[in-house]
Write a protein that holds these residues in place. Structure first.
Motif, PDB file in Angstrom:
ATOM      1  N   PHE A  13     -17.082   3.073   0.510  1.00 44.72           N
ATOM      2  CA  PHE A  13     -16.523   2.774  -0.807  1.00 44.72           C
ATOM      3  C   PHE A  13     -16.282   4.027  -1.642  1.00 44.72           C
ATOM      4  O   PHE A  13     -15.737   3.949  -2.741  1.00 44.72           O
ATOM      5  N   ASP A  14     -16.688   5.176  -1.101  1.00 48.87           N
ATOM      6  CA  ASP A  14     -16.419   6.448  -1.766  1.00 48.87           C
ATOM      7  C   ASP A  14     -15.140   7.105  -1.263  1.00 48.87           C
ATOM      8  O   ASP A  14     -14.880   8.268  -1.519  1.00 48.87           O
ATOM      9  N   GLN A  15     -14.306   6.321  -0.539  1.00 48.80           N
ATOM     10  CA  GLN A  15     -13.069   6.849   0.033  1.00 48.80           C
ATOM     11  C   GLN A  15     -11.865   6.083  -0.510  1.00 48.80           C
ATOM     12  O   GLN A  15     -11.973   4.927  -0.915  1.00 48.80           O
ATOM     13  N   LEU A  16     -10.702   6.728  -0.464  1.00 48.84           N
ATOM     14  CA  LEU A  16      -9.416   6.099  -0.802  1.00 48.84           C
ATOM     15  C   LEU A  16      -9.401   5.395  -2.160  1.00 48.84           C
ATOM     16  O   LEU A  16      -8.704   4.385  -2.338  1.00 48.84           O
ATOM     17  N   GLY A  17     -10.179   5.920  -3.105  1.00 50.90           N
ATOM     18  CA  GLY A  17     -10.206   5.284  -4.416  1.00 50.90           C
ATOM     19  C   GLY A  17     -10.797   3.897  -4.409  1.00 50.90           C
ATOM     20  O   GLY A  17     -10.560   3.098  -5.321  1.00 50.90           O
ATOM     21  N   LEU A  18     -11.608   3.593  -3.376  1.00 46.77           N
ATOM     22  CA  LEU A  18     -12.181   2.254  -3.254  1.00 46.77           C
ATOM     23  C   LEU A  18     -13.169   1.934  -4.370  1.00 46.77           C
ATOM     24  O   LEU A  18     -13.277   0.788  -4.796  1.00 46.77           O
ATOM     25  N   ALA A  19     -13.912   2.943  -4.819  1.00 49.33           N
ATOM     26  CA  ALA A  19     -14.966   2.673  -5.800  1.00 49.33           C
ATOM     27  C   ALA A  19     -14.414   2.049  -7.086  1.00 49.33           C
ATOM     28  O   ALA A  19     -14.848   0.954  -7.478  1.00 49.33           O
ATOM     29  N   GLN A  69     -14.934  -9.597   8.779  1.00 46.80           N
ATOM     30  CA  GLN A  69     -14.525  -8.443   9.569  1.00 46.80           C
ATOM     31  C   GLN A  69     -14.658  -7.116   8.811  1.00 46.80           C
ATOM     32  O   GLN A  69     -14.419  -6.047   9.372  1.00 46.80           O
ATOM     33  N   LEU A  70     -15.100  -7.181   7.551  1.00 49.69           N
ATOM     34  CA  LEU A  70     -15.098  -5.979   6.721  1.00 49.69           C
ATOM     35  C   LEU A  70     -15.962  -4.852   7.277  1.00 49.69           C
ATOM     36  O   LEU A  70     -15.585  -3.686   7.208  1.00 49.69           O
ATOM     37  N   ARG A  71     -17.131  -5.176   7.819  1.00 52.46           N
ATOM     38  CA  ARG A  71     -18.054  -4.129   8.251  1.00 52.46           C
ATOM     39  C   ARG A  71     -17.487  -3.292   9.390  1.00 52.46           C
ATOM     40  O   ARG A  71     -17.947  -2.186   9.643  1.00 52.46           O
ATOM     41  N   THR A  72     -16.514  -3.841  10.090  1.00 51.38           N
ATOM     42  CA  THR A  72     -15.875  -3.070  11.159  1.00 51.38           C
ATOM     43  C   THR A  72     -14.495  -2.568  10.733  1.00 51.38           C
ATOM     44  O   THR A  72     -13.787  -1.955  11.521  1.00 51.38           O
ATOM     45  N   GLY A  73     -14.126  -2.831   9.476  1.00 50.51           N
ATOM     46  CA  GLY A  73     -12.814  -2.427   9.000  1.00 50.51           C
ATOM     47  C   GLY A  73     -12.826  -1.026   8.443  1.00 50.51           C
ATOM     48  O   GLY A  73     -13.878  -0.455   8.129  1.00 50.51           O
ATOM     49  N   ASP A  74     -11.640  -0.459   8.309  1.00 51.66           N
ATOM     50  CA  ASP A  74     -11.548   0.873   7.731  1.00 51.66           C
ATOM     51  C   ASP A  74     -11.295   0.747   6.222  1.00 51.66           C
ATOM     52  O   ASP A  74     -11.028  -0.344   5.708  1.00 51.66           O
ATOM     53  N   PRO A  75     -11.400   1.852   5.489  1.00 52.30           N
ATOM     54  CA  PRO A  75     -11.223   1.787   4.040  1.00 52.30           C
ATOM     55  C   PRO A  75      -9.896   1.175   3.610  1.00 52.30           C
ATOM     56  O   PRO A  75      -9.835   0.473   2.586  1.00 52.30           O
ATOM     57  N   ALA A  76      -8.839   1.411   4.350  1.00 52.72           N
ATOM     58  CA  ALA A  76      -7.536   0.852   3.987  1.00 52.72           C
ATOM     59  C   ALA A  76      -7.558  -0.672   4.061  1.00 52.72           C
ATOM     60  O   ALA A  76      -6.982  -1.360   3.206  1.00 52.72           O
ATOM     61  N   GLN A  77      -8.238  -1.228   5.087  1.00 50.07           N
ATOM     62  CA  GLN A  77      -8.340  -2.680   5.199  1.00 50.07           C
ATOM     63  C   GLN A  77      -9.172  -3.263   4.061  1.00 50.07           C
ATOM     64  O   GLN A  77      -8.858  -4.320   3.523  1.00 50.07           O
ATOM     65  N   ILE A  78     -10.252  -2.563   3.729  1.00 53.58           N
ATOM     66  CA  ILE A  78     -11.093  -3.032   2.629  1.00 53.58           C
ATOM     67  C   ILE A  78     -10.309  -3.024   1.324  1.00 53.58           C
ATOM     68  O   ILE A  78     -10.359  -3.977   0.549  1.00 53.58           O
ATOM     69  N   ARG A  79      -9.556  -1.958   1.093  1.00 53.70           N
ATOM     70  CA  ARG A  79      -8.767  -1.874  -0.135  1.00 53.70           C
ATOM     71  C   ARG A  79      -7.741  -3.005  -0.198  1.00 53.70           C
ATOM     72  O   ARG A  79      -7.520  -3.600  -1.263  1.00 53.70           O
ATOM     73  N   ALA A  80      -7.117  -3.314   0.934  1.00 52.09           N
ATOM     74  CA  ALA A  80      -6.124  -4.388   0.964  1.00 52.09           C
ATOM     75  C   ALA A  80      -6.761  -5.726   0.608  1.00 52.09           C
ATOM     76  O   ALA A  80      -6.179  -6.538  -0.127  1.00 52.09           O
TER      77      ALA A  80
END
Length: 206
Positions: A13-19, A69-80
């Motif tokens: 969550f500290d990546q891609l402006g996720l926070a 599926q979030l725990r195996t997802g990448d930051p871009a998927q989480i952001r989406a």
């Protein structure tokens, strides 16, 4: 605000402006009364609490598989997914949950003044004695979203004062005055008030 007390941020969550993006979703959910327990760390458990709260309000049922599926997802998927969550919360009034949260922050007197209803009606709607009419539920939801945006810049006292403080962006009127009484979230004045609050999500308090 009741349950959002962020103290730390875990990877990813500290990546891609996720926070800030995820914090905005959590703040909105908290203002809507959907967070059952305090959230102190921005991590997967915070998103799980968000998912649980949304499920109780019947929001985001289409996202269940994506949450799993979030725990195996990448930051871009989480952001989406977080973007979808923010949109779902935006479109989903939940008066049964929003009433207690809104009154806790604004107080009953300010809440009813902004909503354009009587205290007796508000008490009946809040307790579930009477169903909240759609027009009132829409205003409750709108105010909950505004409060969620303001929470990133102000404490509860500051949020209450914000509604009665004249703003140059509203031609010198205060948000409460700009809204009037029997307003709708789709009214131009209401949209301007919401835009003013939303700008604080990414800007310093003004």
């Amino acid at each position: 605000m009741r349950n959002l007390r962020m103290q730390s941020v875990d990877s990813p969550f500290d990546q891609l402006g996720l926070a800030p993006h995820t914090a905005a979703a959590l703040s909105r959910a908290d203002a809507m009364g959907l967070l059952g327990e305090p959230v102190t760390c921005l991590d997967f458990s915070a998103l799980e609490q968000l998912r649980s709260g949304m499920a109780k309000a019947g929001i985001g049922e289409a996202f269940v598989a994506e949450f799993e599926q979030l725990r195996t997802g990448d930051p871009a998927q989480i952001r989406a997914l977080v973007t979808k969550i923010i949109d779902a919360l935006e479109q989903s009034p939940a008066p049964r949950h929003e009433w207690p949260a809104l009154v806790e922050v604004l107080g009953l007197e300010l809440a009813v003044r902004l909503l354009g209803i009587s205290q007796s009606s508000a008490r009946r709607y809040r307790s579930g004695e009477r169903s909240t009419p759609d027009s009132v539920a829409a205003r409750v939801h709108f105010l909950a979203l505004v409060v969620g945006d303001l929470a990133g810049a102000y404490n509860d006292i500051g949020i209450r004062r914000w509604f009665d403080r004249p703003r140059s962006q509203l031609h010198g009127t205060a948000p409460a005055e700009a809204l009037g009484t029997q307003w709708s979230p789709d009214d131009p004045a209401a949209r301007r008030v919401r835009e003013l609050a939303s700008a604080l999500v990414s800007s310093p308090a003004t």
